[in-house]
Design a protein around this motif. Structure first.
Motif, PDB file in Angstrom:
ATOM      1  N   ALA A   1       0.835  -1.206   0.000  1.00  0.00           N
ATOM      2  CA  ALA A   1       0.000   0.000   0.000  1.00  0.00           C
ATOM      3  C   ALA A   1       0.865   1.250   0.000  1.00  0.00           C
ATOM      4  N   ASP A   2       1.958   1.214   0.784  1.00  0.00           N
ATOM      5  CA  ASP A   2       2.863   2.374   0.801  1.00  0.00           C
ATOM      6  C   ASP A   2       3.437   2.623  -0.583  1.00  0.00           C
ATOM      7  N   VAL A   3       3.818   1.523  -1.245  1.00  0.00           N
ATOM      8  CA  VAL A   3       4.385   1.659  -2.588  1.00  0.00           C
ATOM      9  C   VAL A   3       3.352   2.258  -3.535  1.00  0.00           C
ATOM     10  N   VAL A   4       2.112   1.735  -3.481  1.00  0.00           N
ATOM     11  CA  VAL A   4       1.069   2.234  -4.384  1.00  0.00           C
ATOM     12  C   VAL A   4       0.808   3.715  -4.119  1.00  0.00           C
ATOM     13  N   ARG A   5       0.703   4.072  -2.829  1.00  0.00           N
ATOM     14  CA  ARG A   5       0.418   5.461  -2.485  1.00  0.00           C
ATOM     15  C   ARG A   5       1.533   6.374  -2.986  1.00  0.00           C
ATOM     16  N   PHE A   6       2.762   5.919  -2.783  1.00  0.00           N
ATOM     17  CA  PHE A   6       3.918   6.705  -3.205  1.00  0.00           C
ATOM     18  C   PHE A   6       3.929   6.879  -4.724  1.00  0.00           C
ATOM     19  N   LEU A   7       3.632   5.773  -5.442  1.00  0.00           N
ATOM     20  CA  LEU A   7       3.608   5.833  -6.905  1.00  0.00           C
ATOM     21  C   LEU A   7       2.534   6.796  -7.388  1.00  0.00           C
ATOM     22  N   VAL A   8       1.355   6.704  -6.769  1.00  0.00           N
ATOM     23  CA  VAL A   8       0.253   7.572  -7.182  1.00  0.00           C
ATOM     24  C   VAL A   8       0.627   9.031  -6.961  1.00  0.00           C
ATOM     25  N   ASP A   9       1.236   9.313  -5.791  1.00  0.00           N
ATOM     26  CA  ASP A   9       1.667  10.681  -5.504  1.00  0.00           C
ATOM     27  C   ASP A   9       2.691  11.162  -6.520  1.00  0.00           C
ATOM     28  N   THR A  10       3.641  10.278  -6.827  1.00  0.00           N
ATOM     29  CA  THR A  10       4.699  10.648  -7.763  1.00  0.00           C
ATOM     30  C   THR A  10       4.125  10.885  -9.148  1.00  0.00           C
ATOM     31  N   LEU A  11       3.157  10.035  -9.512  1.00  0.00           N
ATOM     32  CA  LEU A  11       2.534  10.128 -10.833  1.00  0.00           C
ATOM     33  C   LEU A  11       1.902  11.502 -11.055  1.00  0.00           C
ATOM     34  N   THR A  12       1.334  12.080  -9.981  1.00  0.00           N
ATOM     35  CA  THR A  12       0.689  13.395 -10.112  1.00  0.00           C
ATOM     36  C   THR A  12       1.685  14.460 -10.544  1.00  0.00           C
ATOM     37  N   GLY A  13       2.950  14.299 -10.126  1.00  0.00           N
ATOM     38  CA  GLY A  13       3.913  15.353 -10.402  1.00  0.00           C
ATOM     39  C   GLY A  13       4.669  15.185 -11.701  1.00  0.00           C
ATOM     40  N   LEU A  14       4.511  14.047 -12.363  1.00  0.00           N
ATOM     41  CA  LEU A  14       5.287  13.827 -13.588  1.00  0.00           C
ATOM     42  C   LEU A  14       4.746  14.685 -14.728  1.00  0.00           C
ATOM     43  N   PRO A  15       5.640  15.125 -15.621  1.00  0.00           N
ATOM     44  CA  PRO A  15       5.159  15.930 -16.748  1.00  0.00           C
ATOM     45  C   PRO A  15       4.247  15.104 -17.642  1.00  0.00           C
ATOM     46  N   THR A  16       3.125  15.713 -18.054  1.00  0.00           N
ATOM     47  CA  THR A  16       2.132  14.951 -18.801  1.00  0.00           C
ATOM     48  C   THR A  16       2.633  14.551 -20.179  1.00  0.00           C
TER      49      THR A  16
END
Lengths: 303, 351
Positions: free
Chosen positions: A118-133
């Motif tokens: 769950a920590d990994v998924v949450r971290f990935l989701v958070d990181t995904l928000t900041g990546l350039p589209t």
């Protein structure tokens, strides 16, 4: 500012004189003044920006603008119906794919997710928000567009759906966490199974919050340009809805149309870019305003 | 089964049961089994997609990585006609514009956050915060449109010459102001990252315990001294996280930057009036003509570098902000004053 002077009166000190206290007082005035100027500048810029785009764009907004194809030359007239159609189609595709995925991730994080995964998924989701589209656009381009040599609405919708997932997921998780545990306990006490509890009790209780999250995600992708440029390219011609093939026809979109108009050598089209920008701007700001009102965001949060 | 606080303990106990045993228990309720399976499937799809993005970018740019080697990072020209590929000007442009934007936006953003948390009239706080947030909602292409047709011409005629006249002795403001260029792109980025910086600085400053502020106020500190010695030291980790997050946004910003950066490689110089490239503008400008093979691979390698840069900044930012989140409890005196960490307000001059 009254805030600044308030402290002086109830001080334990004797009447404040001397260099030390003068410096303290000046520091207060300086900090209040500077931060006020900074905040004022930010808000002034926003009002100027909205006002400017509105002033430039509003004269070109008429019925034709919503119903005609883009003008092909300097003749003026014409509109952005192709862009409106394309945006609508691609937003629908993006929603169909992105919202269930995002909601599932949100439900997982709020209801099941524990431990390392769950920590990994949450971290990935958070990181995904900041990546350039543009990275997501590049991904779809190299995977779908380049091999088949056709830009398509489906590719554009897919790129947008990836961008939607993290926003929807985080919004869903946050509102599901706000649903009181007693509601879940009540459902289980009545013999409700896990799936029934979540689908019939928890999610409906959080419905308005989840819808809010979806609206925000939609508003965000509605303004995306770079990923669409690489996947759906844009189109000057209106395709009747019954002849629309999302797998092999490039589609227009409002932000794409603004970008294309911007590159145009004709002043009329450049002005029409402002008109399209005004539509986008109003759409996005009104959405976030509604969302803020719906979530009670204008109440002062305690601290 | 571990849905609720009620069943948490049972779920913990069951971990001793074998994996297969648990599956068998779950299978007794097919509805739950299907539901859980569906959720896990969707989560898996998202995870695979994320891994897929990274893998596809690496795999498809491998040809360029092996062919061009390090020269991709040090070469001046991205020139498919001569079969040379390099992104040095693009990396330079990306880093310079983003760093410039961060340096300018950080003080303004933190100042705005201080105003919104401490100085603003109570009733105006939430509406003003919304207005600042609304800047973030402006689509990139709309900012670019304004940047190209309004801001760039202004920079050429008024802003640039003014800077040259007053700060022309600095190496950053040498040469001819052209309107479009690194400076204009940097200023546009400043506006675009300001909201996120303000929002996060504001969030972490709201987390500072009331007792911290009250303690300093009780000692007779002024409003500014409270901020300076209680709020900012407490919030600095989170603010740094927000700044790095904003940097990540700036590094990856595409359309607005592409529209105003000029898209012409010049010799690398400290002058901000120069036109340039950014990594994302190279991708936007080149992907259209990119033929399969080394050309396409080189475009993807530019994307890969962009991904790595933004990934690093984002992970760093998240770690810092997460540390701030776990820091909520009071952990001893704050501030770096003279006595025991709390600033010594009572000291009188000459004592």
């Amino acid at each position: 500012m009254s805030v600044a002077t308030g402290e002086q009166s109830n001080s334990l000190f004797k009447p404040e004189r001397g260099l030390f206290h003068a410096r303290r007082r000046i520091a207060v005035y300086l900090s209040v003044g500077l931060t006020t100027i900074f905040a004022g500048a930010a808000i002034l810029f926003l009002s100027y920006f909205v006002f400017y785009v509105a002033r430039e764009g509003i004269q070109y907004i008429n019925l034709d603008f919503f119903t005609q194809e883009p003008p092909l030359s300097n003749s003026g007239g014409g509109g952005i119906v192709t862009a409106l159609e394309g945006s609508l189609v691609m937003l629908v595709i993006a929603s169909i794919i992105g919202i269930p995925l995002g909601m599932a991730v949100g439900i997982y994080l709020a209801e099941f997710g524990r431990g390392r995964l769950a920590d990994v998924v949450r971290f990935l989701v958070d990181t995904l928000t900041g990546l350039p589209t543009i990275v997501f656009g590049l991904f779809i381009w190299v995977l779908i567009v380049a091999p088949t040599r056709t830009f398509s609405g489906l590719a554009g919708g897919l790129a947008l759906s990836i961008i939607m997932v993290p926003t929807v997921a985080r919004a869903t998780e946050e509102v599901l966490r706000l649903v009181p545990g007693s509601l879940r306990e009540a459902s289980i006490a009545l013999g409700g199974t896990e799936s029934r509890t979540i689908l019939r009790v928890v999610v409906p209780a959080a419905r308005s919050g989840i819808i809010t999250g979806m609206l925000l995600a939609l508003a965000r992708v509605a303004g995306e340009t770079a990923p669409l440029l690489m996947t759906s390219l844009g189109n000057n011609f209106f395709i009747p809805v019954d002849q629309l093939n999302i797998t092999n026809t490039p589609l227009d979109a409002v932000p794409l149309r603004i970008f294309i108009f911007t590159l145009s050598p004709f002043p009329v089209q450049q002005h029409q870019a402002f008109a399209a920008a005004l539509i986008l701007l109003v759409l996005v700001i009104v959405t976030s305003l509604l969302v803020r009102l719906a979530t009670g965001g204008f109440k002062e949060r305690g601290r | 089964m571990a849905t609720t606080p009620v069943s948490t303990t049972t779920a913990r106990k069951q971990t001793s049961a074998s994996w297969l045993e648990r599956l068998r228990i779950q299978a007794r309720r097919p509805g739950d089994f299907l539901f859980r399976g569906g959720i896990y499937l969707f989560v898996a799809i998202v995870l695979i997609a994320v891994a897929g993005i990274a893998w596809v970018l690496v795999e498809r740019s491998w040809l360029s990585i092996t062919t061009n080697g390090w020269s991709f990072l040090t070469n001046d020209a991205f020139d498919p006609n001569n079969n040379t590929y390099g992104v040095l000007p693009a990396i330079f442009g990306t880093l310079v514009t983003s760093a410039f934007a961060l340096l300018l936006a950080a003080p303004i953003g933190i100042g705005t956050a201080i105003f919104l948390v401490d100085f603003s009239p109570r009733r105006l706080r939430a509406p003003l915060a919304f207005l600042v947030d609304a800047i973030a909602a402006i689509p990139s292409v709309v900012i670019g449109l304004w940047g190209l047709f309004v801001f760039a011409p202004w920079m050429q005629v008024t802003g640039g010459p003014w800077l040259q006249q007053h700060l022309g002795f600095l190496p950053f403001f040498q040469g001819t102001p052209r309107g479009v260029g690194l400076l204009t792109a940097g200023l546009i980025l400043t506006v675009m990252i300001l909201p996120i910086l303000t929002a996060i600085a504001r969030e972490v400053m709201l987390v500072v315990p009331v007792s911290q502020r009250e303690a300093l106020l009780a000692l007779g500190a002024t409003r500014w001294e409270v901020i300076r010695h209680a709020v900012l030291p407490f919030a600095q980790v989170g603010i740094a996280g927000g700044a790095i997050l904003a940097l990540g946004r700036a590094l990856g910003e595409t359309i607005a930057v592409t529209m105003v950066i000029g898209n012409q490689a010049t010799k690398l110089s400290p002058s901000l009036f120069d036109t340039g490239y950014s990594l994302s503008s190279v991708i936007v400008n080149q992907f259209g003509e990119a033929t399969p093979g080394i050309f396409q691979s080189a475009v993807l390698e530019a994307g890969l570098i962009l991904l790595i840069l933004t990934l690093i900044t984002n992970i760093l930012a998240r770690l810092l902000i997460a540390r701030m989140g776990s820091q909520r409890r009071y952990k001893g005196p704050v501030g770096r004053g003279r006595f025991g960490g709390v600033v010594d307000i009572t000291r009188r001059p000459g004592e």
